[in-house]
Motif scaffolding. Sequence first.
Motif, PDB file in Angstrom:
ATOM      1  N   UNK A 185      -2.164 -13.912   6.790  1.00 32.15           N
ATOM      2  CA  UNK A 185      -0.829 -13.817   6.178  1.00 32.15           C
ATOM      3  C   UNK A 185      -0.675 -12.491   5.429  1.00 32.15           C
ATOM      4  N   UNK A 186      -1.750 -12.064   4.754  1.00 27.20           N
ATOM      5  CA  UNK A 186      -1.684 -10.783   4.035  1.00 27.20           C
ATOM      6  C   UNK A 186      -1.427  -9.629   4.994  1.00 27.20           C
ATOM      7  N   UNK A 187      -2.099  -9.636   6.141  1.00 30.27           N
ATOM      8  CA  UNK A 187      -1.898  -8.564   7.125  1.00 30.27           C
ATOM      9  C   UNK A 187      -0.462  -8.584   7.634  1.00 30.27           C
ATOM     10  N   UNK A 188      -0.006  -9.756   8.025  1.00 25.09           N
ATOM     11  CA  UNK A 188       1.356  -9.852   8.574  1.00 25.09           C
ATOM     12  C   UNK A 188       2.375  -9.391   7.534  1.00 25.09           C
TER      13      UNK A 188
ATOM     14  N   UNK B 157       2.156  -7.255   5.414  1.00 24.65           N
ATOM     15  CA  UNK B 157       2.129  -5.796   5.287  1.00 24.65           C
ATOM     16  C   UNK B 157       2.330  -5.080   6.613  1.00 24.65           C
ATOM     17  N   UNK B 158       2.901  -5.812   7.580  1.00 27.89           N
ATOM     18  CA  UNK B 158       3.245  -5.234   8.890  1.00 27.89           C
ATOM     19  C   UNK B 158       2.054  -4.687   9.650  1.00 27.89           C
ATOM     20  N   UNK B 159       0.918  -5.323   9.468  1.00 23.20           N
ATOM     21  CA  UNK B 159      -0.294  -4.888  10.168  1.00 23.20           C
ATOM     22  C   UNK B 159      -0.574  -5.855  11.323  1.00 23.20           C
ATOM     23  N   UNK B 160      -0.769  -5.295  12.519  1.00 24.03           N
ATOM     24  CA  UNK B 160      -1.079  -6.142  13.671  1.00 24.03           C
ATOM     25  C   UNK B 160      -2.386  -6.886  13.441  1.00 24.03           C
ATOM     26  N   UNK B 161      -2.443  -8.096  13.999  1.00 23.78           N
ATOM     27  CA  UNK B 161      -3.600  -8.954  13.783  1.00 23.78           C
ATOM     28  C   UNK B 161      -4.286  -9.243  15.122  1.00 23.78           C
ATOM     29  N   UNK B 162      -5.594  -8.958  15.180  1.00 24.76           N
ATOM     30  CA  UNK B 162      -6.414  -9.451  16.283  1.00 24.76           C
ATOM     31  C   UNK B 162      -7.033 -10.741  15.762  1.00 24.76           C
ATOM     32  N   UNK B 163      -6.621 -11.861  16.335  1.00 21.42           N
ATOM     33  CA  UNK B 163      -6.936 -13.143  15.716  1.00 21.42           C
ATOM     34  C   UNK B 163      -8.048 -13.878  16.463  1.00 21.42           C
ATOM     35  N   UNK B 164      -9.211 -13.954  15.797  1.00 14.84           N
ATOM     36  CA  UNK B 164     -10.345 -14.675  16.382  1.00 14.84           C
ATOM     37  C   UNK B 164     -10.579 -15.984  15.646  1.00 14.84           C
TER      38      UNK B 164
ATOM     39  N   UNK C  86      -1.707 -23.752  10.623  1.00 13.17           N
ATOM     40  CA  UNK C  86      -0.477 -23.178  10.077  1.00 13.17           C
ATOM     41  C   UNK C  86       0.283 -22.372  11.110  1.00 13.17           C
ATOM     42  N   UNK C  87       0.251 -22.822  12.367  1.00  8.47           N
ATOM     43  CA  UNK C  87       0.864 -22.077  13.468  1.00  8.47           C
ATOM     44  C   UNK C  87       2.343 -21.800  13.258  1.00  8.47           C
ATOM     45  N   UNK C  88       3.063 -22.805  12.808  1.00  9.32           N
ATOM     46  CA  UNK C  88       4.510 -22.673  12.639  1.00  9.32           C
ATOM     47  C   UNK C  88       4.820 -21.566  11.639  1.00  9.32           C
ATOM     48  N   UNK C  89       4.140 -21.663  10.492  1.00  4.55           N
ATOM     49  CA  UNK C  89       4.321 -20.704   9.410  1.00  4.55           C
ATOM     50  C   UNK C  89       3.953 -19.272   9.828  1.00  4.55           C
ATOM     51  N   UNK C  90       2.766 -19.138  10.427  1.00  2.00           N
ATOM     52  CA  UNK C  90       2.232 -17.815  10.768  1.00  2.00           C
ATOM     53  C   UNK C  90       3.067 -17.143  11.857  1.00  2.00           C
TER      54      UNK C  90
ATOM     55  N   UNK D 232       5.178 -13.719  11.597  1.00  2.00           N
ATOM     56  CA  UNK D 232       4.863 -12.598  12.486  1.00  2.00           C
ATOM     57  C   UNK D 232       6.122 -12.108  13.192  1.00  2.00           C
ATOM     58  N   UNK D 233       6.980 -13.051  13.575  1.00  2.00           N
ATOM     59  CA  UNK D 233       8.222 -12.691  14.253  1.00  2.00           C
ATOM     60  C   UNK D 233       9.131 -11.906  13.291  1.00  2.00           C
TER      61      UNK D 233
END
Lengths: 388, 388
Positions: free
Chosen positions: A108-111, A113-120, A128-132, A136-137
Amino acid sequence: MRKTVSILGSTGSIGKQALNVITDLSDKFNLFGLAAGANIEALKEQIIKHKPKIVSVQDEKAALELKKEFPKLEILFGREGLEQIAGNKQNDIALIAVSGTAGLYPTIAAINNNINVALANKETLVSAGSLVMKLAKEKKVNIIPVDSEHSAIYQCISNKDKDFIKKLIITGSGGPFRTRTLKDMQNATVAQALAHPKWSMGSKITIDSATLMNKGLEVIEAHWLFNIDYKDINVVIHPQSIIHSAVEFVDGSVIAQMGIPSMHIPIQYALTYPQRCKGIESETLSLTQVSRLDFEEPDLNKFPCLKLAYQSGKSGQTYPTVLNALNEVAVEEFLNTQIKLTDIPNIVEEGLNKHNPMPANDLNAIIAADKWGRDFAKNLINKYLIKK
Amino acid sequence: MRKTVSILGSTGSIGKQALNVITDLSDKFNLFGLAAGANIEALKEQIIKHKPKIVSVQDEKAALELKKEFPKLEILFGREGLEQIAGNKQNDIALIAVSGTAGLYPTIAAINNNINVALANKETLVSAGSLVMKLAKEKKVNIIPVDSEHSAIYQCISNKDKDFIKKLIITGSGGPFRTRTLKDMQNATVAQALAHPKWSMGSKITIDSATLMNKGLEVIEAHWLFNIDYKDINVVIHPQSIIHSAVEFVDGSVIAQMGIPSMHIPIQYALTYPQRCKGIESETLSLTQVSRLDFEEPDLNKFPCLKLAYQSGKSGQTYPTVLNALNEVAVEEFLNTQIKLTDIPNIVEEGLNKHNPMPANDLNAIIAADKWGRDFAKNLINKYLIKK
């Protein structure tokens, strides 16, 4: 132009391979931050070798210890440390490879701050899929999956095809108990459950692979990542793990991603995306050497975790959060030889049946549901305790 | 917005299926022209049912006959008829499904008039790939392949990935003689050679599948379509014909297109591109029903045509043109029971050995080489004539 990368979970299996990728492709990447948990010795080596600008560890004590050895290095700790590293504007991309729900905060902190996330980290989207995804959108941030299955699907969907998806096909090797009986599973030792036939991974995810909860979590993750109904996500057992997943389009055409079973490729892809690069471990797949690929339906009687994951996904709200929390505790207790492998789905099912769901659209509801699930599972362990 | 389509070769296998596609998706297409060869009865039915604005047939006599029945319809004939239909500016796309080198002229006519081409005619690129692709690039025209293998590759390469291709993997069922001996092939009847295990196609291409010349022509076609070196194009035998071809990228990731073996999907894709639509025959692939996929290396001793095609492709100039011409005549003579199946590669090889190559960058050189190949093969038939 070089990309600036931070790696959260740097001493884990994914984190170490990610460091190999950025070392190998050193003309393409700058390392910004590293975050590790309790494996301070491994982190020390990484600091010396990879020279991060900033690091974070799990607790303050370890941070102070580390500070003695690296007095000039900025050293953070805890949840805030993860958030500060992932959310730092210097990053072009943050790889979130910490395990468990701890991955949620830096994501959430990365998003934010407009930072792309490589999510592992699977739990982030499961809980928290709905929220995240909504965030991101809003922030126009790419969430690039690192899991081999979701990376495969991501690679199969070109821009022009994204509106024509009919179905996702998530493949799985079937784990170490595919050809065993339910009775074998009931008596399984930790060592047997950790002996994955195809993938070398951390212990939590390897146990999830043995119960097929892993596929279940992947189904929920895919639902959020690609915005696809649960009824249009199929799981197919494919023991050779060569087809890593596939997408069926409305015209009947199926696009699949294939490769040797190696996490190196999806990790590198997430970091180099939208480009592809020749890397140290870009080993060539030879279909004629593989010679044969097999496919079968998953056995939901032997692997009830997969069924429970679909049910919780379809029920929505905080059910997937609770499924994940219950499962994390149960897996830990199995790894501690407290309960049987086959009691993991029993604990999860009891918890889901007792859960009073809430809408999963704010972080507090998710954290509360996660806590409820963990507490419920811990209280239930006595019931399933192995008599020694 | 509807697309205006012309179908050249409308009474052949591809043409008929294309008419099914545009009938099925009638809200997406307008039919402009139809062109057929000698099957006038079938064309008459198509005229009544599909109401083209213009038609063309092979010769003037047939055109005059047709004119009596359809006095208000514009009816053309011969090479010019094909060119006028394909090149008419009303078309958004022209499907070139005429067989043999006759496909070359209307393809060029369409490109010259900035009309996208759905290309089902192999010979066009085999004979004149350099010329045609250069012209298409100049005119900014899409050449969308209809062949299942090339359609597969086309679908596997997204815009962002096109600069990162390492290798093309062209699959083939192996044809009716995959599990037979060379001796079986020597004694093969026309009926045996036409009994393709997986694909229902015209007789010329079915014989090419039996000799694997078809794969060879596809390798040459792929070379031109995707601008890939011959050394980076592999042929893999895959008896189930579920993976229709694949692309390996520099990072080791392989993207494959799969589906039930049906030409309906690639024909529809070429016409609806860049969109995908649910169509009448968009039958779903079930990997668990297929259950098993196999892969093996092609046997170049049993199938020398494939080797000859690679050699001619690598030699370049007018060699592929001559390979194609020699093969067309030899296949025809086999279908007429004049020569043995296994003499097709002998005739092709003799011709290639005798050919004086020319640069293949103008139409006259290509037409001359094509004629030279045909004449050479015809003169050679006596040598291989089956004694009856």
